[in-house]
Design a protein around this motif. Structure first.
Motif, PDB file in Angstrom:
ATOM      1  N   ARG A  90      46.473   1.938  33.374  1.00 55.41           N
ATOM      2  CA  ARG A  90      47.527   2.653  34.107  1.00 55.41           C
ATOM      3  C   ARG A  90      48.102   1.775  35.207  1.00 55.41           C
ATOM      4  NH1 ARG A  90      46.340   8.004  37.830  1.00 55.41           N
ATOM      5  NH2 ARG A  90      48.373   8.094  38.877  1.00 55.41           N
ATOM      6  N   ILE A  91      47.244   1.062  35.957  1.00 58.24           N
ATOM      7  CA  ILE A  91      47.712   0.176  37.029  1.00 58.24           C
ATOM      8  C   ILE A  91      48.584  -0.931  36.457  1.00 58.24           C
ATOM      9  CG2 ILE A  91      46.956  -1.439  38.804  1.00 58.24           C
ATOM     10  CD1 ILE A  91      44.425   0.273  39.099  1.00 58.24           C
ATOM     11  N   SER A  92      48.114  -1.563  35.373  1.00 52.92           N
ATOM     12  CA  SER A  92      48.882  -2.650  34.752  1.00 52.92           C
ATOM     13  C   SER A  92      50.239  -2.169  34.275  1.00 52.92           C
ATOM     14  CB  SER A  92      48.088  -3.241  33.588  1.00 52.92           C
ATOM     15  OG  SER A  92      46.854  -3.772  34.034  1.00 52.92           O
ATOM     16  N   SER A  93      50.277  -0.990  33.659  1.00 50.13           N
ATOM     17  CA  SER A  93      51.540  -0.450  33.150  1.00 50.13           C
ATOM     18  C   SER A  93      52.528  -0.176  34.286  1.00 50.13           C
ATOM     19  CB  SER A  93      51.265   0.824  32.357  1.00 50.13           C
ATOM     20  OG  SER A  93      52.452   1.401  31.892  1.00 50.13           O
ATOM     21  N   ASN A  94      52.060   0.408  35.393  1.00 50.00           N
ATOM     22  CA  ASN A  94      52.954   0.705  36.511  1.00 50.00           C
ATOM     23  C   ASN A  94      53.474  -0.557  37.181  1.00 50.00           C
ATOM     24  OD1 ASN A  94      52.679   3.472  36.148  1.00 50.00           O
ATOM     25  ND2 ASN A  94      50.951   3.643  37.567  1.00 50.00           N
ATOM     26  N   ILE A  95      52.628  -1.574  37.312  1.00 49.16           N
ATOM     27  CA  ILE A  95      53.075  -2.842  37.900  1.00 49.16           C
ATOM     28  C   ILE A  95      54.127  -3.492  37.017  1.00 49.16           C
ATOM     29  CG2 ILE A  95      52.338  -5.175  38.506  1.00 49.16           C
ATOM     30  CD1 ILE A  95      49.677  -4.051  39.377  1.00 49.16           C
ATOM     31  N   ARG A  96      53.931  -3.447  35.716  1.00 50.98           N
ATOM     32  CA  ARG A  96      54.901  -4.058  34.804  1.00 50.98           C
ATOM     33  C   ARG A  96      56.249  -3.346  34.873  1.00 50.98           C
ATOM     34  NH1 ARG A  96      54.275  -5.080  28.268  1.00 50.98           N
ATOM     35  NH2 ARG A  96      56.347  -6.035  28.002  1.00 50.98           N
ATOM     36  N   LEU A  97      56.233  -2.016  34.961  1.00 51.58           N
ATOM     37  CA  LEU A  97      57.502  -1.290  35.072  1.00 51.58           C
ATOM     38  C   LEU A  97      58.255  -1.685  36.342  1.00 51.58           C
ATOM     39  CD1 LEU A  97      56.421   2.292  33.893  1.00 51.58           C
ATOM     40  CD2 LEU A  97      57.811   0.617  32.651  1.00 51.58           C
ATOM     41  N   VAL A 131      39.392  -1.489  48.367  1.00 53.19           N
ATOM     42  CA  VAL A 131      39.006  -2.205  47.155  1.00 53.19           C
ATOM     43  C   VAL A 131      39.804  -3.492  47.064  1.00 53.19           C
ATOM     44  CG1 VAL A 131      38.309  -0.154  45.864  1.00 53.19           C
ATOM     45  CG2 VAL A 131      40.682  -0.889  45.789  1.00 53.19           C
ATOM     46  N   GLN A 132      39.203  -4.473  46.469  1.00 54.07           N
ATOM     47  CA  GLN A 132      39.866  -5.768  46.273  1.00 54.07           C
ATOM     48  C   GLN A 132      40.227  -5.912  44.807  1.00 54.07           C
ATOM     49  OE1 GLN A 132      37.957  -9.149  48.161  1.00 54.07           O
ATOM     50  NE2 GLN A 132      38.728 -10.528  46.587  1.00 54.07           N
ATOM     51  N   ILE A 133      41.527  -6.174  44.565  1.00 57.75           N
ATOM     52  CA  ILE A 133      42.029  -6.213  43.191  1.00 57.75           C
ATOM     53  C   ILE A 133      42.628  -7.584  42.921  1.00 57.75           C
ATOM     54  CG2 ILE A 133      43.638  -5.195  41.534  1.00 57.75           C
ATOM     55  CD1 ILE A 133      43.400  -2.586  42.995  1.00 57.75           C
ATOM     56  N   ASP A 134      42.223  -8.147  41.797  1.00 58.91           N
ATOM     57  CA  ASP A 134      42.716  -9.458  41.367  1.00 58.91           C
ATOM     58  C   ASP A 134      43.530  -9.266  40.096  1.00 58.91           C
ATOM     59  OD1 ASP A 134      43.162 -12.106  41.073  1.00 58.91           O
ATOM     60  OD2 ASP A 134      41.116 -12.627  40.451  1.00 58.91           O
ATOM     61  N   THR A 135      44.794  -9.748  40.120  1.00 53.01           N
ATOM     62  CA  THR A 135      45.685  -9.555  38.978  1.00 53.01           C
ATOM     63  C   THR A 135      46.289 -10.892  38.557  1.00 53.01           C
ATOM     64  OG1 THR A 135      47.523  -9.064  40.473  1.00 53.01           O
ATOM     65  CG2 THR A 135      46.285  -7.187  39.598  1.00 53.01           C
ATOM     66  N   ILE A 136      46.827 -10.900  37.336  1.00 56.16           N
ATOM     67  CA  ILE A 136      47.511 -12.071  36.806  1.00 56.16           C
ATOM     68  C   ILE A 136      48.746 -11.592  36.051  1.00 56.16           C
ATOM     69  CG2 ILE A 136      46.119 -12.098  34.702  1.00 56.16           C
ATOM     70  CD1 ILE A 136      46.313 -15.138  34.756  1.00 56.16           C
ATOM     71  N   ILE A 137      49.853 -12.340  36.187  1.00 59.21           N
ATOM     72  CA  ILE A 137      51.136 -11.963  35.587  1.00 59.21           C
ATOM     73  C   ILE A 137      51.527 -13.014  34.551  1.00 59.21           C
ATOM     74  CG2 ILE A 137      53.522 -11.307  36.049  1.00 59.21           C
ATOM     75  CD1 ILE A 137      51.500  -9.572  37.495  1.00 59.21           C
ATOM     76  N   PHE A 138      51.930 -12.556  33.380  1.00 57.34           N
ATOM     77  CA  PHE A 138      52.466 -13.449  32.349  1.00 57.34           C
ATOM     78  C   PHE A 138      53.966 -13.191  32.244  1.00 57.34           C
ATOM     79  CE2 PHE A 138      48.019 -12.904  31.324  1.00 57.34           C
ATOM     80  CZ  PHE A 138      47.627 -14.179  30.960  1.00 57.34           C
ATOM     81  N   ILE A 153      50.553   1.980  44.192  1.00 54.10           N
ATOM     82  CA  ILE A 153      49.844   2.650  43.091  1.00 54.10           C
ATOM     83  C   ILE A 153      48.446   3.058  43.522  1.00 54.10           C
ATOM     84  CG2 ILE A 153      48.901   2.325  40.780  1.00 54.10           C
ATOM     85  CD1 ILE A 153      51.256   0.418  40.246  1.00 54.10           C
ATOM     86  N   ILE A 154      47.705   2.129  44.112  1.00 57.84           N
ATOM     87  CA  ILE A 154      46.327   2.412  44.503  1.00 57.84           C
ATOM     88  C   ILE A 154      46.284   3.473  45.600  1.00 57.84           C
ATOM     89  CG2 ILE A 154      44.191   1.413  45.388  1.00 57.84           C
ATOM     90  CD1 ILE A 154      44.954   0.586  42.550  1.00 57.84           C
ATOM     91  N   GLY A 155      47.294   3.506  46.452  1.00 56.60           N
ATOM     92  CA  GLY A 155      47.319   4.513  47.512  1.00 56.60           C
ATOM     93  C   GLY A 155      47.414   5.930  46.986  1.00 56.60           C
ATOM     94  N   ASN A 156      47.841   6.107  45.741  1.00 57.87           N
ATOM     95  CA  ASN A 156      47.942   7.440  45.137  1.00 57.87           C
ATOM     96  C   ASN A 156      46.793   7.742  44.183  1.00 57.87           C
ATOM     97  OD1 ASN A 156      50.407   8.048  46.429  1.00 57.87           O
ATOM     98  ND2 ASN A 156      51.547   6.902  44.868  1.00 57.87           N
ATOM     99  N   MET A 157      45.785   6.866  44.155  1.00 60.56           N
ATOM    100  CA  MET A 157      44.659   7.046  43.246  1.00 60.56           C
ATOM    101  C   MET A 157      43.354   7.052  44.036  1.00 60.56           C
ATOM    102  SD  MET A 157      45.835   4.389  40.221  1.00 60.56           S
ATOM    103  CE  MET A 157      44.398   4.752  39.206  1.00 60.56           C
ATOM    104  N   GLU A 158      42.406   7.867  43.588  1.00 59.57           N
ATOM    105  CA  GLU A 158      41.086   7.852  44.184  1.00 59.57           C
ATOM    106  C   GLU A 158      40.268   6.705  43.588  1.00 59.57           C
ATOM    107  OE1 GLU A 158      39.323  11.662  43.753  1.00 59.57           O
ATOM    108  OE2 GLU A 158      40.706  12.653  45.162  1.00 59.57           O
ATOM    109  N   LEU A 159      39.093   6.465  44.184  1.00 60.21           N
ATOM    110  CA  LEU A 159      38.292   5.311  43.782  1.00 60.21           C
ATOM    111  C   LEU A 159      37.895   5.386  42.309  1.00 60.21           C
ATOM    112  CD1 LEU A 159      36.757   2.723  44.481  1.00 60.21           C
ATOM    113  CD2 LEU A 159      34.818   4.155  45.183  1.00 60.21           C
TER     114      LEU A 159
END
Length: 307
Positions: A134-141, A81-88, A119-125
């Motif tokens: 959940r992804i955003s929260s884990n990245i922020r931590l 999967v291709q994921i696009d993120t933005i950080i503030f 994170i994505i490696g531990n989650m199914e599609l």
């Protein structure tokens, strides 16, 4: 002489230009003196020592954003999967942001990429597609733990887009269409069921109301008939009472006139005589009536005496 004065003026202007620094609001400058950190330039007018103090870098203290390039990661069920993120983020310690890391924006992007893969490696599609929060929260931590030493505070992490492969997307679209068709059929069947139920309920209520109306009509009809019979009986009773009163009055009048039973018998025989005058009339007298005929003469005498 003029050249010397001009040279002095140029030197003075150069010294003033190097000594006076005006810093805009929400910005700070990191000052080094002889290559060593000295202080921060705050918003407003600041004075530097020419040729000794040097502004290493200027930092913007406003909340800024860093776009992380789209990353292709593999889920737990081996789907790319291709994921696009933005950080503030916001700089809270300019000296740490200057000396703690060479490029904090690049560091934030790298940590985001690494954390995203983990994170994505531990989650199914399916979990990935529905687990943006959940992804955003884990990245922020993960970023908070790393950027604390860099003088950078992560304000928010947003997952802009998650794109599965085209064949997976096509299969998901078909599944979604099938699910919508199924839901539409179920809703249509449910609507038909509700329609039948409502019609049955309406028919039932209609029959109940009709039966109640018929019952009420019969009750009212019976009540009206009863009242009519009561009124009719009352009228008959009053009529009988009136006849009895009239008869009573007539008898009292006869008695007051001195007429007795013999007179009444005489009057009756006179009526019979009138009835027998017709050619087709026949009058049959009972035996007891014949016994009374002997008194007719006496009755005639009474009438004559009474005038």
């Amino acid at each position: 002489m003029i050249y010397i004065v001009f040279l002095i003026l140029v030197i003075i202007i150069l010294v003033v230009g190097l000594s006076v620094k005006i810093v805009p609001q929400q910005r700070v400058g990191v000052v080094e003196r002889l290559g060593k950190y000295n202080r921060l330039l705050t918003p407003g007018v600041n004075i530097l020592v020419p040729f000794i103090d040097h502004v290493r870098v200027n930092h913007d203290l406003r909340i800024q954003q860093a776009n992380v390039p789209p990353q292709t990661v593999i889920t737990k069920d081996n789907v790319q999967v291709q994921i696009d993120t933005i950080i503030f983020y916001q700089i809270v310690a300019p000296e740490q942001a200057t000396y703690g890391i060479s490029d904090y924006v690049f560091g934030v992007r790298n940590i985001t990429t690494a954390t995203l893969r983990q994170i994505i490696g531990n989650m199914e599609l399916d979990e990935t597609l529905s687990g943006r929060e959940r992804i955003s929260s884990n990245i922020r931590l993960a970023l908070d733990e790393a950027t604390e030493k860099w003088g950078v505070r992560i304000e928010r992490v947003e997952v802009l887009d998650i794109k599965p492969p085209s064949d997976i997307q096509e299969a998901m679209d078909k599944q979604m269409k099938a699910e919508r068709s199924k839901r539409a059929i179920v809703l249509e069947a449910e609507a038909a069921k509700q329609d039948v139920i409502l019609r049955a309920e309406g028919d039932k209520q209609s029959k109940i109301l009709k039966a109640e109306g018929d019952k009420e009509a019969r009750i009212r009809q019976a009540e009206g008939l009863r009242q009519a019979q009561e009124l009719e009986a009352l009228g008959q009773a009053k009529a009988i009472q009136a006849v009895a009163e009239a008869e009573k009055t007539r008898i009292e009048l006869l008695r007051s006139a001195g007429l007795d039973e013999k007179v009444l018998a005489y009057r009756s025989f006179e009526a019979l005589e009138e009835m027998a005058k017709g050619a087709a009339n026949k009058v049959f007298l009972p035996v007891r009536a014949v016994d009374s005929l002997g008194s007719i003469g006496a009755i005639g005498e009474v009438f004559r005496e009474k005038g």
